[in-house]
Design a protein around this motif. Structure first.
Motif, PDB file in Angstrom:
ATOM      1  N   ARG A   1       0.942  -1.093   0.153  1.00 54.62           N
ATOM      2  CA  ARG A   1       0.052   0.181   0.175  1.00 54.62           C
ATOM      3  C   ARG A   1       1.099   1.299  -0.014  1.00 54.62           C
ATOM      4  O   ARG A   1       0.674   2.174  -0.682  1.00 54.62           O
ATOM      5  N   TYR A   2       1.845   1.097   0.801  1.00 54.90           N
ATOM      6  CA  TYR A   2       3.087   2.697   1.085  1.00 54.90           C
ATOM      7  C   TYR A   2       4.027   2.398   0.131  1.00 54.90           C
ATOM      8  O   TYR A   2       4.485   3.478   0.321  1.00 54.90           O
ATOM      9  N   GLY A   3       4.255   1.646  -0.028  1.00 55.82           N
ATOM     10  CA  GLY A   3       5.557   1.541  -0.377  1.00 55.82           C
ATOM     11  C   GLY A   3       6.393   1.365   0.250  1.00 55.82           C
ATOM     12  O   GLY A   3       6.763   1.279   1.208  1.00 55.82           O
ATOM     13  N   TYR A   4       7.990   1.253  -0.198  1.00 50.99           N
ATOM     14  CA  TYR A   4       9.310   1.490   0.903  1.00 50.99           C
ATOM     15  C   TYR A   4       8.960   1.670   2.011  1.00 50.99           C
ATOM     16  O   TYR A   4       9.124   3.361   1.505  1.00 50.99           O
ATOM     17  N   PRO A   5       9.686   2.303   2.821  1.00 51.55           N
ATOM     18  CA  PRO A   5       9.744   2.836   4.526  1.00 51.55           C
ATOM     19  C   PRO A   5      10.799   3.098   4.177  1.00 51.55           C
ATOM     20  O   PRO A   5      11.764   2.696   4.754  1.00 51.55           O
ATOM     21  N   CYS A   6      10.757   4.083   3.425  1.00 50.91           N
ATOM     22  CA  CYS A   6      11.771   5.087   3.335  1.00 50.91           C
ATOM     23  C   CYS A   6      12.060   6.626   4.714  1.00 50.91           C
ATOM     24  O   CYS A   6      12.373   6.345   5.802  1.00 50.91           O
ATOM     25  N   ARG A   7      12.005   7.842   4.172  1.00 52.17           N
ATOM     26  CA  ARG A   7      11.852   8.997   4.492  1.00 52.17           C
ATOM     27  C   ARG A   7      10.747   8.736   5.590  1.00 52.17           C
ATOM     28  O   ARG A   7      11.093   9.761   6.745  1.00 52.17           O
ATOM     29  N   ASN A   8       9.052   8.528   5.181  1.00 44.95           N
ATOM     30  CA  ASN A   8       8.799   7.919   6.044  1.00 44.95           C
ATOM     31  C   ASN A   8       8.485   6.978   6.702  1.00 44.95           C
ATOM     32  O   ASN A   8       7.764   6.070   5.959  1.00 44.95           O
TER      33      ASN A   8
ATOM     34  N   LEU B   1       4.810  -3.834  -6.594  1.00 49.37           N
ATOM     35  CA  LEU B   1       5.121  -2.352  -6.434  1.00 49.37           C
ATOM     36  C   LEU B   1       5.787  -1.854  -7.899  1.00 49.37           C
ATOM     37  O   LEU B   1       5.099  -0.591  -7.967  1.00 49.37           O
ATOM     38  N   LYS B   2       6.817  -2.727  -8.690  1.00 47.95           N
ATOM     39  CA  LYS B   2       6.900  -1.619 -10.185  1.00 47.95           C
ATOM     40  C   LYS B   2       6.017  -1.824 -10.591  1.00 47.95           C
ATOM     41  O   LYS B   2       5.778  -0.982 -11.853  1.00 47.95           O
ATOM     42  N   GLN B   3       5.005  -2.691 -11.233  1.00 46.94           N
ATOM     43  CA  GLN B   3       4.419  -2.604 -11.641  1.00 46.94           C
ATOM     44  C   GLN B   3       3.542  -1.898 -12.150  1.00 46.94           C
ATOM     45  O   GLN B   3       2.638  -1.612 -12.938  1.00 46.94           O
ATOM     46  N   ARG B   4       3.161  -1.206 -10.516  1.00 41.07           N
ATOM     47  CA  ARG B   4       2.274  -0.062 -10.252  1.00 41.07           C
ATOM     48  C   ARG B   4       2.479   0.752 -10.634  1.00 41.07           C
ATOM     49  O   ARG B   4       1.996   2.143 -10.805  1.00 41.07           O
ATOM     50  N   GLY B   5       4.016   1.063 -10.581  1.00 39.80           N
ATOM     51  CA  GLY B   5       4.280   2.351 -11.073  1.00 39.80           C
ATOM     52  C   GLY B   5       4.411   3.236 -10.190  1.00 39.80           C
ATOM     53  O   GLY B   5       4.893   4.202 -10.374  1.00 39.80           O
ATOM     54  N   CYS B   6       4.706   2.510  -8.402  1.00 38.40           N
ATOM     55  CA  CYS B   6       5.212   3.158  -7.480  1.00 38.40           C
ATOM     56  C   CYS B   6       6.523   3.773  -7.249  1.00 38.40           C
ATOM     57  O   CYS B   6       7.250   3.278  -7.775  1.00 38.40           O
ATOM     58  N   GLU B   7       5.944   4.867  -6.782  1.00 35.76           N
ATOM     59  CA  GLU B   7       7.094   5.662  -6.895  1.00 35.76           C
ATOM     60  C   GLU B   7       8.237   5.136  -5.774  1.00 35.76           C
ATOM     61  O   GLU B   7       8.813   5.589  -5.718  1.00 35.76           O
TER      62      GLU B   7
END
Length: 258
Positions: A98-105, A232-238
């Motif tokens: 849902r959120y992508g990689y937990p990087c800065r957030n 995530l890549k297939q969805r084009g998640c940033e």
């Protein structure tokens, strides 16, 4: 052990004990992860404090079962009042998608630790954490006091104030203390290289990444990461780190050799 290491360790222990002795709250909570820092904190707290509670957050689908077993065993050894908390409505990978990689957030900390721990502590009392300034440059900048209050940027909203008795400890201090006091450590350090409270973490260092790609003990978690990364890549998640994109390609190129 060389004399200068002994002297440094003694200084660190006195410093941590002084911080612990200054606590006067009714409720003191030790945040335990199953890692080396937290077990050193647990050992020190058991020697200084008469009363405290231990809270352990297990991350659904991202904590290794052997870590859970170790936490239960070591807290029984210390005769601690242990509170095991976890989310039952979702797991790590569902929120990862849902959120992508937990990087800065770093949503993972809020979603799987702060929120669930707060349900037990009610946001009261003193929280003891094993944070050390020398773990990263970011922590060097952020942490400059043993005691701090929770904020929007540092999390830790599960306690009224948070205390870091090991703030000035180095990894050498931690290892020396474990060796001297014969503190029982998580067996996953020897088998995999880290505690595996969070098996997958985007902030893993290179050595741990290599072991995560090759160790059969974490094979199931590795497959979940590969599947989620592809989704995530297939969805084009940033929120896909270039670092992990490269690692994913490397993993797939050697996966038949695992």
């Amino acid at each position: 052990m060389q004399s200068y290491l002994i002297d440094a360790l003694e200084e660190r222990c006195r410093e941590a004990e002084t911080v612990l002795q200054s606590l006067s709250a009714k409720d003191v909570w030790v945040s335990f992860s199953g890692g080396k820092d937290s077990v050193v904190l647990l050992d020190l707290a058991s020697k200084v404090l008469d009363r405290f509670k231990v809270v352990y957050a297990t991350i659904p689908a991202n904590t290794h079962p052997l870590c859970d077993e170790y936490v239960l065993e070591v807290t029984q050894l210390y005769d601690c009042e242990l509170f095991v908390v976890r989310r039952d409505d979702c797991d790590f990978w569902s929120l990862f998608r849902r959120y992508g990689y937990p990087c800065r957030n770093r949503w993972c900390l809020g979603q799987f630790k702060d929120k669930v721990i707060a349900k037990v502590t009610k946001g009261r009392g003193v929280g003891l954490i094993g944070v050390r300034r020398y773990e990263s440059q970011k922590r060097m900048r952020r942490y400059n006091s043993f005691v701090f209050t929770p904020t929007k940027t540092n999390g830790y909203k599960w306690a009224r104030i948070v205390v870091a008795p090991l703030l000035n400890w180095t990894s050498t201090d931690i290892s020396a203390y474990i060796h001297r006091e014969r503190v029982p450590i998580n067996p996953l350090y020897e088998k995999v290289g880290w505690s595996c409270n969070c098996v997958f973490c985007p902030f893993l260092r290179e050595g741990k990444i290599r072991r995560s790609l090759s160790s059969e003990l974490v094979a199931g978690f590795r497959e979940m990461w590969l599947h989620t990364h592809r989704n995530l890549k297939q969805r084009g998640c940033e929120a896909v780190w270039k670092k992990w994109d490269k690692i994913e390609k490397r993993a797939r190129s050697i996966i038949e050799g695992y």
